[in-house]
Design an enzyme around this catalytic site. Sequence first.
Site, PDB file in Angstrom:
ATOM      1  CG  ASP A   7       2.528  -8.030  -2.818  1.00  0.00           C
ATOM      2  OD1 ASP A   7       1.378  -8.303  -2.418  1.00  0.00           O
ATOM      3  OD2 ASP A   7       3.558  -8.378  -2.216  1.00  0.00           O
ATOM      4  N   GLY A  65      -6.394   0.445   6.709  1.00  0.00           N
ATOM      5  CA  GLY A  65      -7.496   0.233   5.771  1.00  0.00           C
ATOM      6  C   GLY A  65      -7.400   1.037   4.493  1.00  0.00           C
ATOM      7  CB  VAL A 124      -0.961  -0.016   1.200  1.00  0.00           C
ATOM      8  CG1 VAL A 124      -1.752   1.282   1.279  1.00  0.00           C
ATOM      9  CG2 VAL A 124      -1.926  -1.197   1.089  1.00  0.00           C
ATOM     10  CE  LYS A 151       6.454  -8.834  -3.694  1.00  0.00           C
ATOM     11  NZ  LYS A 151       6.345  -8.122  -2.418  1.00  0.00           N
ATOM     12  CB  THR A 208       6.307 -16.013  -1.518  1.00  0.00           C
ATOM     13  OG1 THR A 208       6.051 -15.078  -0.464  1.00  0.00           O
ATOM     14  CG2 THR A 208       7.757 -15.888  -1.952  1.00  0.00           C
TER      15      THR A 208
END
Length: 242
Positions: free
Chosen positions: A50, A203, A17, A37, A41
């Site tokens: 991701d 969040g 994030v 990346k 995994t």
Amino acid sequence: MTVVVVSGTGTEIGKTVTTAAVSALALASGRSVAVLKPAQTGVAPGEPGDAREVTRLAGDAVTTLELARFPEPLAPNTAARRAGMAQVRPYEVAAAAEKLAAEHDLVLIEGAGGLLVHYDDEGATLADAARLLTAPVLVVASAGLGTLNTTALTAEALRARDLTALGVVVGSWPATPDLASRCNLADLPRCAGAPLLGAVPEGAGSLAPVDFRGRSGTWLSPELGGTWNATAFTTREAPPGG
């Protein structure tokens, strides 16, 4: 800065994030962005990882590259070995980053877990790739009890390798922070030997992408393209008595 390594002090603390927020701000300023990346995994073939989450939040204008994907949620070297797949080497990460940097204004390399997680059985880590690239490291830390120790250990590992800590971002700032979290804001820069550069709210990754992009600037400091002010935030969140 052309290449920045994004490393956490542990797992599940907000690296992706945070990477997305930095990417969104860079895109908003007119810069081209790539996210690398090295090893994903715990994600099966075809499932979003991701890198895909970064593009979902920051926008499809982000170029993403995943060097390897292993199905089990383990350290990259172990996950590769168990899957019978080739392990990721630091020189491969550096070469991929340099190629992306030739075509983009900013390249963010998002690690797996903490700085010293092993990528191969010889003990190579994300720090080794950062050294090859002479890249600064943005440290993403948790907010609560224990974060000062893991942040200090990460900073010590960076210094031992002559790597620069760009700063620290709290990857998930609680909606209702406890006493430790509030006190830690003042201590994190000292433990890291680097400035506090942001606090991403808990969040944030669940926000609609348009809201995420619109709010990212309020979570990150001007050094990362935002308007967040460490002094004002720390003062506001400080507990009575300091």
